[in-house]
Design an enzyme around this catalytic site. Structure first.
Site, PDB file in Angstrom:
ATOM      1  N   ALA A  33      12.562  96.214  55.188  1.00 20.28           N
ATOM      2  CA  ALA A  33      11.192  95.691  55.344  1.00 20.28           C
ATOM      3  C   ALA A  33      10.354  96.569  56.273  1.00 20.28           C
ATOM      4  O   ALA A  33       9.134  96.466  56.284  1.00 20.28           O
ATOM      5  CB  ALA A  33      11.250  94.255  55.876  1.00 20.28           C
ATOM      6  N   ASP A 201      16.793  63.641  45.233  1.00 16.86           N
ATOM      7  CA  ASP A 201      16.824  65.027  45.710  1.00 16.86           C
ATOM      8  C   ASP A 201      16.304  65.963  44.605  1.00 16.86           C
ATOM      9  O   ASP A 201      15.488  66.859  44.868  1.00 16.86           O
ATOM     10  CB  ASP A 201      18.263  65.391  46.111  1.00 16.86           C
ATOM     11  CG  ASP A 201      18.395  66.851  46.505  1.00 16.86           C
ATOM     12  OD1 ASP A 201      17.943  67.207  47.609  1.00 16.86           O
ATOM     13  OD2 ASP A 201      18.933  67.635  45.696  1.00 16.86           O
ATOM     14  N   LYS A 205      12.699  68.447  44.419  1.00 25.01           N
ATOM     15  CA  LYS A 205      12.692  69.863  44.046  1.00 25.01           C
ATOM     16  C   LYS A 205      11.846  70.088  42.785  1.00 25.01           C
ATOM     17  O   LYS A 205      11.057  71.042  42.718  1.00 25.01           O
ATOM     18  CB  LYS A 205      14.135  70.341  43.820  1.00 25.01           C
ATOM     19  CG  LYS A 205      14.978  70.263  45.094  1.00 25.01           C
ATOM     20  CD  LYS A 205      16.463  70.403  44.793  1.00 25.01           C
ATOM     21  CE  LYS A 205      17.310  70.297  46.039  1.00 25.01           C
ATOM     22  NZ  LYS A 205      18.754  70.209  45.746  1.00 25.01           N
TER      23      LYS A 205
HETATM   24  N1  HSE Z   1      22.519  67.573  48.213  1.00 25.54           N
HETATM   25  C1  HSE Z   1      21.938  68.644  47.458  1.00 25.54           C
HETATM   26  C2  HSE Z   1      22.846  68.989  46.292  1.00 25.54           C
HETATM   27  C3  HSE Z   1      21.696  69.894  48.260  1.00 25.54           C
HETATM   28  O1  HSE Z   1      23.863  68.345  46.087  1.00 25.54           O
HETATM   29  O2  HSE Z   1      22.504  69.898  45.562  1.00 25.54           O
HETATM   30  C4  HSE Z   1      20.518  69.736  49.135  1.00 25.54           C
HETATM   31  O3  HSE Z   1      19.358  69.550  48.386  1.00 25.54           O
END
Ligand code: HSE
Length: 443
Positions: A33, A201, A205
């Site tokens: 970098a 989760d 994302k």
């Molecule tokens: N607990 C998540 C997973 C990882 O099992 O992919 C963190 O987001």
């Protein structure tokens, strides 16, 4: 060689991993970098906590505010997690004009708009490569690699825990509860496991990816979510016989503009959902197993692309954080503090498609009494809702006894399918609540 100083908040798995990766590859990063990243201080919850990675005590403090405010600290990494104090940590740093690196998907999902607006207002940047799919550089790819593409589809297997459980159920012919209990014993699943197995989760994302791809913030409440609790070994086995694997899939589909005169010029709404899906064995995502993640992106210029790797864990997450640190250090070195803003709300007409309007194929498993006329009644309930059957399996049983009846359904709107299922579930011959899983053909 120029150098910038890093203040880190969090000395747990991710913080320890970043410390270790900087020790191992900090010189390499600096050579590539043209600017080095030096760890100045680390704020932790308690000085005497046991740590997997040993950190020199002289670097540690329990006072995160002093780390953020330290004039010697140029970049702040929020690696504490959670949706409480982490928001304050990030906002405090942004208000001081310091770039922030975070891995915090839950916080971004809930407060992304506010945090990105704060970064804009204070002329600095918020980097979040580690928040989605761990070591897979999917944020950078969407922000930079695909900057010249309209994103037509994103499909993501972005929760390693669910993928691990479903893989073992498939390979061992085991039931969900048994595999989950064993995964918890072995440390592959959290206790409690709800955030992962109920799909939230993945929702965090997929919401981040959908927002980034489509230029308007997709709120968590707008995303349809179903987890994997109700997936049984029987469904995995029948799906296998039909040529499919079952995965927990995040789906982001840009719909074409309708024929209505009011349809926006840039296309229709975006479908954003997380749910189990039957995936044809012939599709690359069907062979993403164990704790691995994968993200499939279809751009209107590039076509189909697939990213595969480890979505969680100390080292993959540290790899993503180091990439962000290099970007932040380069921005500081070159005086381009906001070269590529973290999220640009460029789509004023963006909207999420109500799940009831989303169309897909379906797998349907019923437990029915094996007697004359039952299949006809089920087919009639579907036909009344204009739903067509594409194939049927009924293993041979004893007349009068309960048997599984598997139906593969042609494309149908979720609204019509829900109506038909409500009717089917009330038929006297149907002995248990119907099981419905969407089928994804990646069209
Ligand atoms: N607990 C998540 C997973 C990882 O099992 O992919 C963190 O987001």
């Amino acid at each position: 060689m120029q150098q910038v100083n890093l203040g880190m908040i969090g000395g747990g798995t991710v913080g320890g991993g970043v410390f270790q990766a900087l020790q191992r590859n900090g010189d390499l990063l600096a050579a590539r970098a043209g600017v080095g990243v030096r760890l100045q201080r680390i704020a932790v919850k308690a000085l005497d906590e046991p740590r997997k990675v040993e950190i020199p005590p002289a670097l540690l403090t329990t006072d995160w505010r002093s780390v953020v405010a330290d004039p010697q600290v140029h970049i702040v990494a929020e690696l504490a997690g959670g949706t409480g104090i982490a928001r304050e940590m990030i906002l405090t740093a942004l208000k001081l004009g310091k770039p922030v690196v975070t891995a915090n998907k839950a916080l971004l999902s809930a407060c992304g708009e506010e945090l990105f607006a704060a970064a804009r207002e204070h002329g600095t940047n918020l980097y979040y490569e580690a928040s989605v799919a761990g070591g897979i550089p999917i944020i950078k790819s969407l922000r930079e690699g695909f900057i010249g593409n309209r994103i037509l589809r994103i499909y993501g297997i972005v929760n390693g825990t669910c993928n691990y459980i479903l893989t073992r159920m498939q390979l061992e012919g085991a039931e969900f509860a048994d595999v989950l209990a064993d995964a918890q014993r072995q440390g592959y699943a959290e206790t409690p496991p709800d955030l992962d197995i109920d799909g939230h989760d993945s929702l965090h994302k997929i919401g981040i990816l959908a927002s980034l791809a489509h230029g308007f913030w997709v709120k968590p409440g707008q995303i349809h979510v179903e987890g994997i609790r109700n997936i049984s070994k029987m469904d995995i086995q029948f799906a296998g016989r039909l040529g499919y694997a079952i995965k927990l899939l995040g789906v982001v589909k840009k719909m074409p503009a309708g024929t209505r005169r009011t349809a926006p010029a840039n296309g229709g709404p975006v479908q954003v959902a997380v749910h189990p899906a039957l995936i044809p064995h012939t599709h690359v995502l069907a062979s993403v197993n164990d704790t691995f993640n994968a993200v499939f992106v279809r751009g209107d210029v590039v076509g189909d692309t697939v990213f595969y790797g480890r979505g969680a864990g100390q080292d993959p997450t540290a790899s993503a954080v180091l990439s962000d640190l290099a970007d932040a250090a380069l921005d500081l070195k070159l005086g381009t503090r906001n070269r590529l803003p973290p999220f640009v709300p460029h789509e004023r007409n963006g909207r999420v498609l109500p799940m009831a309007d989303a169309v897909s194929r379906f797998y349907l498993r019923l437990s029915v009494a094996d007697r004359p006329g039952v299949l006809a009644k089920v087919a009639a309930a579907l036909a009344r809702n204009k739903i067509g059957i594409s194939s049927v399996i009924q293993p041979e049983g004893h007349e009068g006894a309960s048997v599984p009846l598997i139906l593969m359904i042609h494309d149908a709107p979720n609204r019509a399918m829900s109506r038909a299922l409500a009717h089917i579930g009330r038929l006297p011959a149907v002995k248990a609540p119907p099981v419905m899983i969407r089928v994804e053909n990646f069209e």
